[in-house]
Design a protein around this motif. Structure first.
Motif, short mmCIF file in Angstrom:
data_model
loop_
_atom_site.label_atom_id
_atom_site.label_comp_id
_atom_site.label_asym_id
_atom_site.label_seq_id
_atom_site.Cartn_x
_atom_site.Cartn_y
_atom_site.Cartn_z
N PHE A 97 44.07 -60.80 42.43
CA PHE A 97 43.34 -60.10 43.60
C PHE A 97 42.23 -59.18 42.69
CE2 PHE A 97 42.28 -55.74 45.66
CZ PHE A 97 41.89 -55.45 46.25
N PHE A 98 42.21 -58.60 41.52
CA PHE A 98 41.30 -57.92 41.35
C PHE A 98 40.63 -58.66 40.32
CE2 PHE A 98 44.58 -54.83 41.59
CZ PHE A 98 44.06 -53.30 42.08
N VAL A 99 41.14 -60.01 39.58
CA VAL A 99 39.97 -60.51 39.21
C VAL A 99 39.37 -61.33 40.49
CG1 VAL A 99 39.56 -62.33 37.81
CG2 VAL A 99 41.49 -61.32 37.75
N ALA A 159 43.27 -51.02 48.20
CA ALA A 159 42.72 -53.01 47.99
C ALA A 159 42.19 -53.17 48.65
CB ALA A 159 43.36 -53.27 46.82
N VAL A 160 43.07 -53.31 49.28
CA VAL A 160 42.69 -53.96 51.21
C VAL A 160 42.17 -53.46 51.56
CG1 VAL A 160 43.94 -55.21 52.99
CG2 VAL A 160 45.09 -54.63 51.12
N THR A 161 41.98 -52.27 51.99
CA THR A 161 41.25 -51.17 52.51
C THR A 161 39.53 -50.94 51.99
OG1 THR A 161 41.59 -49.40 51.68
CG2 THR A 161 42.71 -49.80 53.45
N LEU A 290 39.67 -64.98 50.09
CA LEU A 290 40.50 -65.41 49.00
C LEU A 290 41.16 -63.36 48.58
CD1 LEU A 290 41.47 -67.13 47.09
CD2 LEU A 290 39.97 -66.64 45.60
N GLU A 291 40.29 -62.95 48.65
CA GLU A 291 40.28 -61.52 48.39
C GLU A 291 41.47 -61.00 49.03
OE1 GLU A 291 36.56 -58.90 47.90
OE2 GLU A 291 36.29 -60.39 46.43
N ILE A 292 41.45 -60.86 50.49
CA ILE A 292 41.55 -60.43 51.43
C ILE A 292 42.86 -61.20 51.50
CG2 ILE A 292 42.38 -60.50 54.15
CD1 ILE A 292 39.73 -60.35 54.14
N GLY A 293 43.40 -62.63 50.69
CA GLY A 293 44.95 -63.89 50.95
C GLY A 293 45.82 -62.85 50.50
N LEU A 294 44.79 -62.26 48.53
CA LEU A 294 45.24 -62.22 47.70
C LEU A 294 46.74 -60.65 48.38
CD1 LEU A 294 43.04 -64.00 45.04
CD2 LEU A 294 45.37 -64.29 45.31
N ALA A 298 50.20 -60.47 47.74
CA ALA A 298 50.82 -59.03 46.71
C ALA A 298 51.45 -57.57 47.69
CB ALA A 298 49.66 -58.30 46.30
N LEU A 299 50.64 -57.77 48.94
CA LEU A 299 52.01 -57.26 49.93
C LEU A 299 53.12 -57.80 49.84
CD1 LEU A 299 48.83 -54.95 52.25
CD2 LEU A 299 50.60 -53.97 50.61
N ILE A 300 53.15 -58.58 50.69
CA ILE A 300 54.11 -59.51 51.12
C ILE A 300 55.75 -59.33 50.08
CG2 ILE A 300 55.31 -61.26 51.74
CD1 ILE A 300 52.31 -61.68 53.13
N PHE A 301 55.18 -60.04 48.82
CA PHE A 301 55.08 -59.83 47.44
C PHE A 301 56.63 -58.93 47.25
CE2 PHE A 301 53.48 -63.97 45.68
CZ PHE A 301 54.49 -64.74 46.55
N ALA A 302 55.32 -57.82 47.00
CA ALA A 302 55.93 -56.08 46.98
C ALA A 302 56.71 -56.28 48.14
CB ALA A 302 54.89 -55.55 47.06
N ALA A 303 56.33 -56.64 49.48
CA ALA A 303 57.80 -55.99 50.43
C ALA A 303 58.84 -56.53 50.15
CB ALA A 303 57.24 -55.79 51.71
N SER A 304 59.29 -57.83 49.66
CA SER A 304 59.60 -58.78 49.87
C SER A 304 60.96 -57.83 48.59
CB SER A 304 59.79 -60.24 48.96
OG SER A 304 58.72 -60.38 50.10
N SER A 305 60.25 -57.19 47.37
CA SER A 305 61.04 -57.04 46.02
C SER A 305 61.77 -55.91 46.35
CB SER A 305 60.29 -57.42 44.98
OG SER A 305 58.76 -56.33 45.54
#
Lengths: 313, 204
Positions: A97-99, A159-161, A290-294, A298-305
């Motif tokens: 995302f940051f890249v 980042a999303v905002t 792409l940024e929004i998707g990433l 990231a949010l989904i992965f963080a929530a899942s973990s």
């Protein structure tokens, strides 16, 4: 009755080990010699053997249930494996995302003049490097630490905002640039009814609106080719302003299809103008998506973990 | 498939392979816990805890006697339970109550699988009860050695590796445990087998 526990500890241990055949040959000989002479010691040995025999005779009891592990009981290990994988995915998505944000901001091809001129985009450019600086330690911590997931989630949130804001900026910018690009066409289409409806000479144009002359001058480059074409076909060579030619052309009935043609050309002139500008604006939204998707990933992965960690707990 | 192979698979996370090992060892593990704790439910819980702990720590098993490795975990689970009891002395006194004449239901269940006739069943039930009672009165570290060496019949070396103490300690604890058990059982003279009883009478 002798009480075994009253025996000297050394004798008791020797008899007990002798009963189990665990004495060295020399010790055994010594014990056997004493046993021959001492009937009380023989009785003690018999009692030790009887006690041991009673214990061995205890029935083996069938367990009341099986002790096999269910996947739920053993599942801790599996979720433990899934957790770091999710953490890694979170870190990777955040990094990507940051890249992408970095590419978006710093790549010169992706940044048109309008975008660069916009004040909010400068704010973005200031924010993004700070976020990029913060990234490495965060992604490293995400792999290592447990609490880092929330940290990543927290950074992902702003980042999303930020992306949303920048997308909104981009939309405003494109909304601002689109009218500017359309201006010649708009003025052309506005002028034609004006001219055709009134059918009047140049004074009518000045009556129509004060801004008209200026935009015409500005959009002159776009308007002149069409007028050259129409002037060529209609063969009316007036020495006055190009607008006069159009006005005269619309006034004559034979020239109507020609005016339409001119309008079509003028209309097609606008799209070509747009086409030269659009590649950059159209690449931008793709990066934004792409940024929004990433960020979402990231949010989904963080929530899942986080979920995996709670399940594991 | 032999145990070594099953354990290798289990170490890679194969739960089914581990459960086959569980089925192979569960009766032994449960009986050790039962004789140490003297209570079927507590023994079942300790055995379950031990197998779960064994699965989680399977990577620390590096060959050798798996039975000894497992029994060490079982005895540790028993120690945990015994410590819990000491923190709640009220229930522990009741559980370890010395003279419970009415046969507990689990005692009947233990013997349901034995082939003895009904007339010997109650006699044996009482004897088993008396032995368990005397085991319960032993200090914990003596009881564990007595259970491993005498009830389960393991040799000194195996007992030594299970309890993690030198051979001399095993020898000494076993001798003392036997002496105390003998003195305790003497009080249940009428329940003891003829040979044990006769000898006791002859010596008196």
């Amino acid at each position: 009755m002798t009480r075994l526990s009253r025996l000297p500890p050394r004798d008791l241990e020797a008899l007990s080990a002798y009963a189990d055949g665990r004495l060295s040959p020399s010790e055994r000989q010594r014990v056997e010699a004493r046993l021959r002479d001492d009937p009380a010691l023989r009785r003690s040995l018999d009692e030790i053997r009887a006690t041991s025999g009673l214990l061995r005779a205890l029935p083996s009891v069938r367990p009341p249930r099986n002790f096999v592990l269910t996947p739920e009981m053993a599942g801790v290990r599996r979720r433990w494996l899934g957790y770091p994988v999710l953490q890694l995915a979170t870190a990777m998505a955040t990094l990507a995302f940051f890249v992408t944000v970095g590419l978006d901001v710093f790549a010169p091809a992706a940044a048109p003049a309008a975008f660069r001129a916009a004040a909010p985009s400068e704010e973005m450019a200031l924010e993004a490097p700070a976020a990029m600086d913060a990234l490495p330690q965060e992604s490293g911590a995400a792999v290592l630490g447990v609490g880092a997931v929330s940290a990543v989630a927290e950074t992902a949130m702003p980042a999303v905002t930020a992306t949303e804001v920048s997308v909104a900026d981009a939309m405003q910018e494109s909304a601002a640039t689109a009218p500017a690009l359309l201006q010649p066409g708009e003025y052309a289409s506005r002028e034609v009814p004006n001219v055709g409806g009134e059918g009047g000479p140049p004074p009518a144009l000045t009556e129509a609106g004060t801004p008209a002359p200026n935009p015409l001058a500005a959009g002159g480059s776009a308007a002149t080719p069409t007028c050259e074409a129409c002037s060529g076909e209609v063969e009316i060579p007036p020495p006055s302003a190009p607008v006069d030619k159009v006005a005269f052309a619309s006034a004559t009935p034979e020239a109507v299809p020609v005016t339409q043609e001119a309008m079509l050309q003028a209309a097609s002139g606008a799209p070509t103008d747009l086409a030269t500008e659009t590649p950059q604006p159209s690449r931008l939204p793709r990066l934004r998506w792409l940024e929004i998707g990433l960020a979402a990933a990231a949010l989904i992965f963080a929530a899942s973990s986080q979920w995996a960690r709670r399940k594991m707990g | 498939m032999d145990e070594v192979e099953l354990l290798r698979l289990a170490q890679q996370g194969d739960l089914e392979a581990f459960n086959r090992v569980v089925l192979e060892h569960q009766t032994r593990a449960f009986n050790v816990a039962l004789r140490v704790l003297g209570d079927v439910e507590a023994a079942a819980d300790a055995t379950q805890d031990a197998f779960l702990s064994a699965y989680r720590n399977l990577r620390s098993y590096r060959g050798g006697s798996f039975r000894a490795w497992l029994l060490r975990i079982v005895t540790n689970a028993c120690y945990d339970e015994l410590r819990r009891r000491k923190r709640r002395p009220a229930t522990s006194l009741e559980e370890l109550g010395p003279e419970t004449e009415d046969g507990e239901p689990e005692v009947e269940a233990w013997l349901a699988s034995t082939a003895d006739g009904p007339e010997r069943l109650s006699e044996r039930t009482e004897l088993v009860h008396a032995i368990q009672n005397c085991l319960d009165r032993l200090p914990d570290e003596f009881r564990i050695v007595a259970v491993l060496a005498d009830v389960q019949g393991y040799n000194y070396d195996e007992v030594s590796s299970v309890i993690g103490k030198p051979l001399g300690t095993v020898k000494s604890r076993l001798a003392r445990a036997r002496a105390r058990l003998r003195d305790c059982l003497q009080r249940h003279g009428e329940l003891l087998p003829a040979a044990f009883r006769l000898h006791g009478e002859a010596s008196s």
